[in-house]
Design an enzyme around this catalytic site. Structure first.
Site, PDB file in Angstrom:
ATOM      1  N   HIS A  15       0.866  -1.199   0.000  1.00 27.47           N
ATOM      2  CA  HIS A  15       0.000   0.000   0.000  1.00 27.47           C
ATOM      3  C   HIS A  15       0.891   1.234   0.000  1.00 27.47           C
ATOM      4  O   HIS A  15       1.512   1.561   1.014  1.00 27.47           O
ATOM      5  CB  HIS A  15      -0.884  -0.001   1.249  1.00 27.47           C
ATOM      6  CG  HIS A  15      -1.825   1.162   1.355  1.00 27.47           C
ATOM      7  ND1 HIS A  15      -3.142   1.012   1.696  1.00 27.47           N
ATOM      8  CD2 HIS A  15      -1.649   2.493   1.174  1.00 27.47           C
ATOM      9  CE1 HIS A  15      -3.736   2.194   1.713  1.00 27.47           C
ATOM     10  NE2 HIS A  15      -2.835   3.122   1.407  1.00 27.47           N
ATOM     11  N   HIS A  17       1.370   5.448  -1.770  1.00 29.26           N
ATOM     12  CA  HIS A  17       0.952   6.561  -2.634  1.00 29.26           C
ATOM     13  C   HIS A  17       2.200   7.157  -3.274  1.00 29.26           C
ATOM     14  O   HIS A  17       3.088   7.648  -2.565  1.00 29.26           O
ATOM     15  CB  HIS A  17       0.230   7.639  -1.817  1.00 29.26           C
ATOM     16  CG  HIS A  17      -0.980   7.111  -1.121  1.00 29.26           C
ATOM     17  ND1 HIS A  17      -2.240   7.184  -1.653  1.00 29.26           N
ATOM     18  CD2 HIS A  17      -1.107   6.457   0.057  1.00 29.26           C
ATOM     19  CE1 HIS A  17      -3.108   6.606  -0.823  1.00 29.26           C
ATOM     20  NE2 HIS A  17      -2.439   6.158   0.219  1.00 29.26           N
ATOM     21  N   LEU A  18       2.266   7.120  -4.593  1.00 27.22           N
ATOM     22  CA  LEU A  18       3.440   7.658  -5.295  1.00 27.22           C
ATOM     23  C   LEU A  18       3.152   8.987  -5.983  1.00 27.22           C
ATOM     24  O   LEU A  18       4.068   9.624  -6.501  1.00 27.22           O
ATOM     25  CB  LEU A  18       3.960   6.630  -6.311  1.00 27.22           C
ATOM     26  CG  LEU A  18       4.488   5.321  -5.702  1.00 27.22           C
ATOM     27  CD1 LEU A  18       4.946   4.362  -6.807  1.00 27.22           C
ATOM     28  CD2 LEU A  18       5.619   5.572  -4.717  1.00 27.22           C
ATOM     29  N   ARG A  19       1.876   9.382  -6.028  1.00 28.49           N
ATOM     30  CA  ARG A  19       1.493  10.665  -6.645  1.00 28.49           C
ATOM     31  C   ARG A  19       1.874  10.699  -8.127  1.00 28.49           C
ATOM     32  O   ARG A  19       2.003   9.676  -8.780  1.00 28.49           O
ATOM     33  CB  ARG A  19       2.096  11.863  -5.891  1.00 28.49           C
ATOM     34  CG  ARG A  19       1.968  11.804  -4.363  1.00 28.49           C
ATOM     35  CD  ARG A  19       0.547  11.748  -3.904  1.00 28.49           C
ATOM     36  NE  ARG A  19       0.454  12.005  -2.457  1.00 28.49           N
ATOM     37  CZ  ARG A  19      -0.503  11.568  -1.673  1.00 28.49           C
ATOM     38  NH1 ARG A  19      -1.481  10.821  -2.158  1.00 28.49           N
ATOM     39  NH2 ARG A  19      -0.529  11.859  -0.394  1.00 28.49           N
ATOM     40  N   ASN A  43      -5.554   7.019  -5.928  1.00 25.11           N
ATOM     41  CA  ASN A  43      -6.266   8.260  -5.573  1.00 25.11           C
ATOM     42  C   ASN A  43      -5.550   9.495  -6.126  1.00 25.11           C
ATOM     43  O   ASN A  43      -5.247  10.435  -5.402  1.00 25.11           O
ATOM     44  CB  ASN A  43      -6.501   8.364  -4.058  1.00 25.11           C
ATOM     45  CG  ASN A  43      -5.222   8.445  -3.243  1.00 25.11           C
ATOM     46  OD1 ASN A  43      -4.182   7.930  -3.647  1.00 25.11           O
ATOM     47  ND2 ASN A  43      -5.290   9.081  -2.096  1.00 25.11           N
ATOM     48  N   LYS A 103      -9.568  -0.668  -5.255  1.00 24.67           N
ATOM     49  CA  LYS A 103      -9.496  -0.029  -3.937  1.00 24.67           C
ATOM     50  C   LYS A 103     -10.775   0.753  -3.705  1.00 24.67           C
ATOM     51  O   LYS A 103     -11.193   1.530  -4.563  1.00 24.67           O
ATOM     52  CB  LYS A 103      -8.295   0.921  -3.899  1.00 24.67           C
ATOM     53  CG  LYS A 103      -8.180   1.795  -2.654  1.00 24.67           C
ATOM     54  CD  LYS A 103      -7.714   1.015  -1.433  1.00 24.67           C
ATOM     55  CE  LYS A 103      -7.784   1.870  -0.168  1.00 24.67           C
ATOM     56  NZ  LYS A 103      -6.691   2.816  -0.052  1.00 24.67           N
ATOM     57  N   HIS A 140     -10.350   1.000   2.339  1.00 28.74           N
ATOM     58  CA  HIS A 140     -10.123   2.040   3.354  1.00 28.74           C
ATOM     59  C   HIS A 140     -11.315   1.956   4.293  1.00 28.74           C
ATOM     60  O   HIS A 140     -12.408   2.411   3.963  1.00 28.74           O
ATOM     61  CB  HIS A 140     -10.018   3.426   2.700  1.00 28.74           C
ATOM     62  CG  HIS A 140      -9.668   4.495   3.689  1.00 28.74           C
ATOM     63  ND1 HIS A 140      -8.456   5.149   3.674  1.00 28.74           N
ATOM     64  CD2 HIS A 140     -10.353   5.014   4.741  1.00 28.74           C
ATOM     65  CE1 HIS A 140      -8.410   6.029   4.671  1.00 28.74           C
ATOM     66  NE2 HIS A 140      -9.550   5.969   5.326  1.00 28.74           N
ATOM     67  N   HIS A 178      -4.241  -0.377   6.244  1.00 26.39           N
ATOM     68  CA  HIS A 178      -3.736   0.435   7.363  1.00 26.39           C
ATOM     69  C   HIS A 178      -4.566   0.264   8.629  1.00 26.39           C
ATOM     70  O   HIS A 178      -5.216   1.201   9.094  1.00 26.39           O
ATOM     71  CB  HIS A 178      -3.594   1.905   6.979  1.00 26.39           C
ATOM     72  CG  HIS A 178      -4.663   2.457   6.055  1.00 26.39           C
ATOM     73  ND1 HIS A 178      -5.997   2.379   6.332  1.00 26.39           N
ATOM     74  CD2 HIS A 178      -4.580   3.101   4.881  1.00 26.39           C
ATOM     75  CE1 HIS A 178      -6.681   2.948   5.363  1.00 26.39           C
ATOM     76  NE2 HIS A 178      -5.848   3.389   4.466  1.00 26.39           N
ATOM     77  N   ASP A 250       1.597   2.717   3.479  1.00 24.38           N
ATOM     78  CA  ASP A 250       0.729   3.901   3.320  1.00 24.38           C
ATOM     79  C   ASP A 250       1.574   5.172   3.257  1.00 24.38           C
ATOM     80  O   ASP A 250       1.133   6.240   3.697  1.00 24.38           O
ATOM     81  CB  ASP A 250      -0.322   3.986   4.422  1.00 24.38           C
ATOM     82  CG  ASP A 250      -1.448   4.959   4.069  1.00 24.38           C
ATOM     83  OD1 ASP A 250      -1.591   5.309   2.880  1.00 24.38           O
ATOM     84  OD2 ASP A 250      -2.164   5.377   4.988  1.00 24.38           O
ATOM     85  N   HIS A 254       2.993  14.679   1.229  1.00 23.29           N
ATOM     86  CA  HIS A 254       2.317  15.959   1.015  1.00 23.29           C
ATOM     87  C   HIS A 254       3.354  17.068   1.157  1.00 23.29           C
ATOM     88  O   HIS A 254       4.270  16.951   1.983  1.00 23.29           O
ATOM     89  CB  HIS A 254       1.227  16.196   2.066  1.00 23.29           C
ATOM     90  CG  HIS A 254       0.045  15.303   1.933  1.00 23.29           C
ATOM     91  ND1 HIS A 254      -1.006  15.583   1.082  1.00 23.29           N
ATOM     92  CD2 HIS A 254      -0.255  14.126   2.522  1.00 23.29           C
ATOM     93  CE1 HIS A 254      -1.907  14.623   1.180  1.00 23.29           C
ATOM     94  NE2 HIS A 254      -1.481  13.718   2.034  1.00 23.29           N
ATOM     95  N   ALA A 266      -3.994  14.858   5.412  1.00 21.34           N
ATOM     96  CA  ALA A 266      -3.748  13.542   6.024  1.00 21.34           C
ATOM     97  C   ALA A 266      -2.757  12.761   5.179  1.00 21.34           C
ATOM     98  O   ALA A 266      -2.957  12.593   3.979  1.00 21.34           O
ATOM     99  CB  ALA A 266      -5.061  12.776   6.132  1.00 21.34           C
TER     100      ALA A 266
HETATM  101  C1  NCD Z   1      -3.548   9.078   1.998  1.00 18.33           C
HETATM  102  C2  NCD Z   1      -3.127  10.116   0.948  1.00 18.33           C
HETATM  103  O1  NCD Z   1      -2.551  11.151   1.349  1.00 18.33           O
HETATM  104  O2  NCD Z   1      -3.336   9.879  -0.242  1.00 18.33           O
HETATM  105  N1  NCD Z   1      -3.578   9.709   3.280  1.00 18.33           N
HETATM  106  C3  NCD Z   1      -3.524   9.102   4.481  1.00 18.33           C
HETATM  107  O3  NCD Z   1      -3.674   9.791   5.484  1.00 18.33           O
HETATM  108  N2  NCD Z   1      -3.283   7.822   4.618  1.00 18.33           N
HETATM  109  C4  NCD Z   1      -4.853   8.470   1.626  1.00 18.33           C
HETATM  110  C5  NCD Z   1      -5.189   7.247   2.447  1.00 18.33           C
HETATM  111  O4  NCD Z   1      -4.619   6.183   2.265  1.00 18.33           O
HETATM  112  O5  NCD Z   1      -6.074   7.354   3.308  1.00 18.33           O
HETATM  113 ZN    ZN Z   2      -3.206   5.112   1.701  1.00 20.04          ZN
END
Ligand code: NCD
Ligand code: ZN
Length: 354
Positions: A15, A17-19, A43, A103, A140, A178, A250, A254, A266
């Protein structure tokens, strides 16, 4: 204390996030050099809902992976489950080896979840098609009911949204992402087809760390870090050897400006020290013998993919006399704070020749 050396099978991140764009270029090399599989969250804005979008995103990730990427680094693509998702397209993408699963985000629960759903069972026909094709559902698990206390939202979602699906479609392989509470651990333990991913920050931090000594926005994520009792239960599950629990960082970068703001975004960026943090926790708990199962074997077994043959050597220094950075800068100068620098003062790792 003496130096410790430990060889484990190459780890997976189930899991992450690579943006996209400059952020992708800055963060992907950490994941690609550390992990064999990386389940890349869809996402983006707009979300990744089609096979074509997933294939294009996978190509951008591979282009951003950098010169130190593992030879076996594999971005694993999941589609964002909402009304835009076309079941025939998803099944064709799966048959072509592009799409791994889907997802589900409850709309509004977390970063870039506005396009998510309001009822998981509302996607029943899609979920049944996924079960039939052997595609896993990643969830989620967090209620968006404003009447439910923030710290109880995982339990509420599991009882009212997830359990009905798990019971109605027992052939569907499910991952509770998570895990932040014992409610998450319980549904995994009680259902053979349900696995759970666990992050480095839910393993090592609790809400006292988050809130008690100056509120720490860089520890703010969804689901929000919960009580010490929950953290201890999660750490026990991860170190127990139970094959239903596996590592999913996860990691969610940001910009500093979004983390140090009136309304804090978040997400915790942990990819650079993801192995170091979990190694230090397992060391503290006397459970280093369980580390390989948790980070390298259990997820592969849950998802039915072959275990890694390649190995990674982890080393814990006798003295913590280095100071790893806690800041990353993207090419356009955006700063991102990194989680876990204290553990990285102790641990280092290197891939071993196959
Ligand atoms: C994640 C994100 O920033 O894309 N943020 C997080 O707090 N975990 C999204 C997610 O997995 O809930
Ligand atoms: Zn996540």
């Amino acid at each position: 204390m003496n130096e410790i050396t430990l060889d484990i099978a190459a780890p997976d991140d189930w899991h992450v996030h690579l943006r996209d764009d400059e952020m992708l270029d800055a963060v992907a090399p950490y994941t690609a050099s550390t992990f064999r599989h990386a389940v890349v969250m869809p996402n983006l804005r707009p979300p990744v809902t089609s096979t074509a979008a997933a294939a294009a995103y996978r190509d951008r990730i591979l282009a951003a992976a950098g010169p130190d990427a593992r030879a076996d680094f594999t971005p694993v693509m999941v589609l964002y489950l909402n009304d835009d998702l076309d079941v025939a397209d998803m099944l064709a993408g799966a048959a072509d080896g592009v799409v791994f699963g889907a997802k589900y985000y409850p709309a509004g629960a977390t970063t870039n979840s506005a396009a998510g759903g309001s009822s998981l069972l509302g996607f029943r026909s899609t979920l049944e098609a996924m079960a039939g094709a052997g595609l896993p559902l990643l969830v989620h698990a967090e209620s968006t009911d404003p009447g439910i206390d923030l710290f109880d939202r995982e339990a509420h979602f599991i009882e009212h949204q997830l359990l009905p699906v798990v019971e109605a479609i027992p052939e569907l392989r499910v991952t509770v992402e998570h895990i932040s509470t014992r409610a998450g651990l319980d549904i995994v333990r009680e259902h053979a087809q349900v696995g759970g991913s666990i992050t480095p920050h839910h393993l090592t931090c609790d809400r006292t760390d988050l809130l008690a000594n100056g509120m720490r926005p860089h520890l703010y994520c969804k689901p929000v870090i919960n009580s010490a009792e929950e953290r201890i239960a999660i750490a026990e599950a991860a170190t127990s050897g139970d094959p239903s629990f596996f590592y999913g960082t996860d990691s969610a970068p940001h910009p500093l400006s979004a983390k140090e703001a009136d309304k804090v975004a978040a997400g915790i960026f942990n990819a650079p020290y993801a192995l170091e943090v979990v190694a230090e926790l397992f060391h503290e708990l006397g459970a280093l013998d369980q580390l390989e199962g948790f980070v390298s074997h259990h997820g592969a077994d849950h998802y039915g993919v072959a275990r890694a043959s390649a190995k990674v050597r982890l080393t814990r220094r006798a003295d913590a006399d280095v100071e790893p950075t806690d800041a990353l800068f993207t090419a356009d100068g955006t700063e991102v704070r990194i989680f876990g620098a204290e553990a990285a003062a102790r641990w280092s790792w290197e891939p071993l020749a196959d």
